[in-house]
Enzyme design. Structure first.
Site, short mmCIF file in Angstrom:
data_model
loop_
_atom_site.label_atom_id
_atom_site.label_comp_id
_atom_site.label_asym_id
_atom_site.label_seq_id
_atom_site.Cartn_x
_atom_site.Cartn_y
_atom_site.Cartn_z
CB SER A 176 -31.04 113.01 106.40
OG SER A 176 -31.51 112.12 104.70
CG ASP A 187 -31.96 119.30 100.92
OD1 ASP A 187 -31.25 118.41 100.94
OD2 ASP A 187 -31.60 120.20 102.38
CG HIS A 217 -29.51 115.89 101.54
ND1 HIS A 217 -30.42 116.09 101.89
CD2 HIS A 217 -28.79 114.57 102.49
CE1 HIS A 217 -30.85 115.41 102.95
NE2 HIS A 217 -29.64 114.20 103.11
#
Length: 220
Positions: free
Chosen positions: A84, A165, A197
């Site tokens: 991320s 995602d 995610h």
């Protein structure tokens, strides 16, 4: 990390958290299966927002690799992994002009997991409330805008994105991998089915998981 006289590879992990939460202390989950294979695992911290500024975070991560290289000369290859916001910071490492530093870290491979590579779309979102980025800061720290031509010894890059995602994460992963490829980098885009995610990186701790296998290339 193993500190024997023998050379050893190192996996450097950069945590996520939208640049404003989590810390290196949350990063140990990836270590056991790699340490058991003789790979040193180094969790990198950085000053998160609101105390930290985006320019400073990028510089801290770059300096951490310089420090690692200087302090542990027996490391034979660094493998970067970021998730991320950490993937964003790892991507910024790839665009570093190392002539500004004392050494050039020997980065053999980089695994970018569910990252953001263009910060401009964040300017008008809640994410920027703590970051307080100007458009100039966002542009200066967007990896997709600063892809450098691959040098002969450029590392391999794996851009991983989760099936679940958000569309923006998926779009940015595709665009950044295309930009790297166009600049001559050896890059693979990995679209992982059945994960989102968060569990895409949580599963790093599972011995058989594909990203763990990528990390183990360090042994070769």
């Amino acid at each position: 990390p193993p500190l024997s006289r023998a050379a050893f590879p190192a996996l450097v992990y950069i945590h996520g958290g939208y640049w404003q939460c989590l810390s290196k202390d949350d990063s140990g989950f990836a270590a056991p299966p790699l340490v058991s294979q003789g790979v040193a695992v180094v969790a990198v911290g950085y000053d998160i927002a609101p105390a930290g500024h985006m320019d400073a975070m990028v510089l801290q991560v770059r300096r951490s690799l310089v420090f690692l290289t200087e302090q542990h000369p027996r490391i034979r290859g660094i493998y970067l992994c970021g998730h991320s916001a950490g993937a964003h910071l790892a991507a910024m490492v790839l665009s570093t002009d190392w002539t500004e530093f004392r050494v050039v870290p020997d980065i053999k491979g980089t695994v970018l997991v569910s990252g953001l590579y263009d910060l401009e779309p964040l300017l008008d979102t809640y994410v920027n409330d703590a970051l307080k980025m100007s458009r100039e800061v966002a542009q200066r720290n967007s990896p997709v805008r600063h892809v450098t031509p691959a040098v002969p010894a450029a590392c391999e890059v794996l851009v991983a994105v989760a099936q679940h995602d958000s569309p923006e994460f998926r779009r940015q992963s595709q665009e950044y991998s295309q930009a790297l490829r166009a600049a001559g980098w050896s890059v693979s885009l990995l679209d992982l089915a059945g994960v989102d995610h968060f569990d895409i990186i949580e599963r790093l701790s599972e011995d058989s998981y594909i990203l763990t296998q990528v990390g183990r290339r360090a042994k070769v």
